[in-house]
Design a protein around this motif. Sequence first.
Motif, short mmCIF file in Angstrom:
data_model
loop_
_atom_site.label_atom_id
_atom_site.label_comp_id
_atom_site.label_asym_id
_atom_site.label_seq_id
_atom_site.Cartn_x
_atom_site.Cartn_y
_atom_site.Cartn_z
N TYR A 368 72.22 21.04 -18.48
CA TYR A 368 71.19 22.09 -18.39
C TYR A 368 71.70 23.21 -17.48
O TYR A 368 72.35 22.94 -16.47
N GLN A 369 71.38 24.43 -17.83
CA GLN A 369 71.89 25.59 -17.08
C GLN A 369 71.70 25.42 -15.57
O GLN A 369 70.64 25.05 -15.10
N GLY A 370 72.78 25.69 -14.85
CA GLY A 370 72.76 25.55 -13.40
C GLY A 370 73.14 24.18 -12.90
O GLY A 370 73.48 24.01 -11.72
N GLU A 371 73.12 23.19 -13.80
CA GLU A 371 73.54 21.84 -13.43
C GLU A 371 74.99 21.85 -12.99
O GLU A 371 75.39 21.12 -12.07
N GLU A 372 75.79 22.71 -13.63
CA GLU A 372 77.23 22.75 -13.36
C GLU A 372 77.57 23.41 -12.02
O GLU A 372 78.73 23.37 -11.59
N ILE A 373 76.58 23.99 -11.35
CA ILE A 373 76.82 24.52 -10.01
C ILE A 373 75.94 23.82 -8.97
O ILE A 373 75.90 24.23 -7.81
N GLY A 374 75.24 22.78 -9.40
CA GLY A 374 74.43 22.00 -8.46
C GLY A 374 73.15 22.67 -8.01
O GLY A 374 72.74 22.52 -6.85
N MET A 375 72.49 23.43 -8.92
CA MET A 375 71.21 24.03 -8.56
C MET A 375 70.18 22.94 -8.23
O MET A 375 70.22 21.84 -8.79
N THR A 376 69.26 23.26 -7.33
CA THR A 376 68.31 22.29 -6.79
C THR A 376 66.87 22.66 -7.13
O THR A 376 66.58 23.78 -7.57
N ASN A 377 65.95 21.73 -6.88
CA ASN A 377 64.53 22.03 -6.98
C ASN A 377 64.16 23.17 -6.03
O ASN A 377 64.78 23.34 -4.97
N ALA A 378 63.13 23.92 -6.41
CA ALA A 378 62.64 25.00 -5.57
C ALA A 378 61.24 24.63 -5.07
O ALA A 378 60.32 24.50 -5.87
N ALA A 379 61.12 24.45 -3.79
CA ALA A 379 59.83 24.03 -3.22
C ALA A 379 59.04 25.27 -2.79
O ALA A 379 58.98 25.62 -1.61
N PHE A 380 58.42 25.96 -3.74
CA PHE A 380 57.60 27.12 -3.40
C PHE A 380 56.38 26.66 -2.60
O PHE A 380 55.77 25.64 -2.92
N GLN A 381 56.02 27.42 -1.60
CA GLN A 381 54.93 27.01 -0.71
C GLN A 381 53.55 27.29 -1.29
O GLN A 381 52.58 26.61 -0.96
N SER A 382 53.46 28.29 -2.16
CA SER A 382 52.15 28.67 -2.71
C SER A 382 52.08 28.38 -4.20
O SER A 382 53.05 28.60 -4.94
N ILE A 383 50.93 27.91 -4.66
CA ILE A 383 50.73 27.67 -6.09
C ILE A 383 50.83 28.98 -6.87
O ILE A 383 51.17 28.99 -8.07
N ASP A 384 50.61 30.12 -6.19
CA ASP A 384 50.69 31.42 -6.85
C ASP A 384 52.11 31.74 -7.33
O ASP A 384 52.29 32.63 -8.17
N ASP A 385 53.09 31.03 -6.79
CA ASP A 385 54.48 31.28 -7.19
C ASP A 385 54.90 30.45 -8.40
O ASP A 385 56.02 30.60 -8.90
N TYR A 386 54.02 29.59 -8.87
CA TYR A 386 54.34 28.76 -10.04
C TYR A 386 53.80 29.41 -11.31
O TYR A 386 52.79 30.12 -11.28
N ARG A 387 54.49 29.16 -12.43
CA ARG A 387 54.13 29.78 -13.71
C ARG A 387 53.83 28.75 -14.80
O ARG A 387 53.20 29.08 -15.79
N ASP A 388 54.27 27.54 -14.64
CA ASP A 388 54.17 26.52 -15.69
C ASP A 388 52.72 26.11 -15.92
O ASP A 388 52.01 25.73 -14.99
N VAL A 389 52.29 26.15 -17.19
CA VAL A 389 50.91 25.83 -17.53
C VAL A 389 50.54 24.39 -17.15
O VAL A 389 49.43 24.13 -16.68
N GLU A 390 51.47 23.46 -17.33
CA GLU A 390 51.20 22.07 -16.97
C GLU A 390 50.97 21.95 -15.46
O GLU A 390 50.05 21.25 -15.01
#
Length: 571
Positions: A368-390
Motif C-alpha cells: 500500500y502506498q507509503g508502506e515502502e517508506i514506513g509511513m505511520t498512523n496519524a493520531a489527529f487530536q480532534s475529530i474535526d481532522d478526520y474525514r472517513d464516514v465510518e
Amino acid sequence: MNPKWWKESVVYQIYPVSFMDSNGDGRGDLRGIISKLDYLKDLGVDVIWVCPIYKSPGHDNGYDISDYCDISPEFGTMADFDLMLREIHSRGMKLMMDLVLNHTSHQHPWFVESRQSKDNPKRDFYIWRKGKNGGPPNNWESYFSGSVWEYDERTDEYYLHLYSRFQPDLNWENPAVIDKLHEMVAWWLKKGVDGFRFDAIAHIVKAEGLPDALNPQGSTTVRAYELFSNLEHVHTLLQNLYDKVLYYYDIMTVGETSGLGPEQALVYVGDGRRELNMTFQFEHMFLDAASAGSGKWDVVPWNLLALKKIMSGWQTTLHNRGWNANYLCNHDQPRAVSRFGDDVRYRDCSAKMLATFLHMLEGTPYMYQGEEIGMTNAAFQSIDDYRDVETLNYYEERRNSGVSDEEIMKAIHKKSRDNARTPMQWDGSEGAGFTTGVPWIKLNSNYVEINAAKAVKDPDSIYHYYKKLIALRKQHKVIVYGEYRLLLPLHPEIYAFTRTLEERQLLIVLNFFDRSPVFEMPQDLSPDGMELLISNYPSAKGEDLRKLPLRPYEARVYIKTIPLGAEGAQN
C-alpha cells in the motif's frame, strides 16, 4: 506449479485522492499518478491497483459510484485516464481497477430513476421493501452503523444499503442489472485494463426473503452477516461473469471476501473454479479485536501464535490448489508498522521485518502506498481532522452512548481508516511534496522525517530494502512458488518457516518483537550450504545458525540447494 504472470507480480495500491496532486487543489489526481510512474517502476512494481476514480459524489471516497464509465472531475478526464494507461503499459507495468459491483451511489441515474415510483422500470435495479411493525423490513445492521434500511418518503418504502445510506445495494436477482454490469466490465477490458479488484463482492447475494437475524443470546443464532455474505449463489454469478466476459482476457482478479477461511476461499479461487484468481482474506485483520463480535474498534494486543495459525492455514490449504493475496495494510486498515511493528523506537527495522514477512509468503504481495517508506498512523487530536464516514459515524454513536472523547479517540487513533489515507509523503517541503495547496485531509506531522525523497537517497532505507525484496522475487522462483512449512509453531516471538521448490530452499527467520530471543534450528534442517539472501541487520562473522541470537525485529532469509528427495526437501 501452474505459472501465471499475476502470481509472479508485485502489486502497489494507490489511493488516488492521497497519492499525488498535480494541480494544487489539495486532492490527488491521475496526472499526479502519471508523474510518479518512474518512481514505481524504479521500485520494481509490476501492477498498479488504483482505488475508484469513477464519477462519484464522494460520500465514501469513490466507493459510491454515480457513473461507471466516466472519471470523477477531481481526478481528471477520460483522456487523462487513457494517457495514464498508456504510460503504465509503456513502462512494462499493468493497471488493475477497483470496481464496486455490490452497490452504487444514490446519485447513479439507475437509483435516481428507481426511487421515482414503485412501477419505474429501474425500480427493481435495487432492493426495495415495505416496512413492518412501524419500522425497517428487518433488523440487519450496516457496516457503517445503524440499520441497513433507509426510508424513502416518496414511495413509502425502504431501500437496502449494507454500507452508507448513500450507497444503495444493487439487486443481483434482476437479469437486467447483471447484463448492464457485464457490459460495463467488458467496456473497461476493451480499453485495455489488466484486471479488477472487486469490492465487497461477497455481498452481492442476500438471503432469500431477507429474514431477521436471530438474537445472539438464543440457542440457535443466525448473525446478519451470514445472511448477506458468501452465499452459494454468489459463485453462480461469478462463474457467469467469468464465462461471459473475463474468460476472453488475460487479466488478474481479486475479490474482497471477508468472513472466509481458506477452505471456503477455494470455492472462489480453486483451480478450475472459473471465478477469481485470488481473494483478500480478513482473518489476520481481526487479530487485535477483543472478540469476534466486538467489531474493529475494541482493540487488544495481537498474538503471534494466532498470526502463525491463520497465515499457515492459508499457506498450506491453498498450495497447489488456489492462490493467496498477501497484505498487511490497505486503504481500510491501519498502517502496518504502527499495528504489527514499532513505529517509534524500531520503525526502520520493524518495517523491514514486516516487508520480509509479506514478500516471502506464497502468494501475490500487495503493497500500500507509503508502506515502502514506513509511513505511520496519524493520531489527529480532534475529530474535526478526520474525514472517513465510518470513523465519524463511530464517533457520533459512541458520544451518544456516553463514552468519553478520550476513549473514543484512543480507538480512532489505532483503527481509523484515515490512518492510511493521509497524503503520501514525497518530501520534507510544505505540503510534503503532495500538494502546493491545502490537502483534503491533514498531513501526518512526521513527513519531514519520513518521506520518499529522503528514503530514495539513503541506500539503507526501507525503500531500498523493498527494492531488494522485489528484485529477489524476480530472481528466485522459490520465492513465488515454493511450498511453505512452518517451523517453531509454539514460539511466542519468532516466526520461522521454509519455502521449498525442487532443489531450492529458503529459510525465513523473523523476530516480531523488541526482545532478543534465540532461534534454534529444528533437527531436521541443516545449516550446511545456507547463504544469507537478505537481512535487515548486518550479519556477524562466525554465526552459528543452529543457535542464533536475534536482535529486535530482526529478519533473515537464507537460501540453499538441497538434493531432490533429501529429507526436508519436500516438507
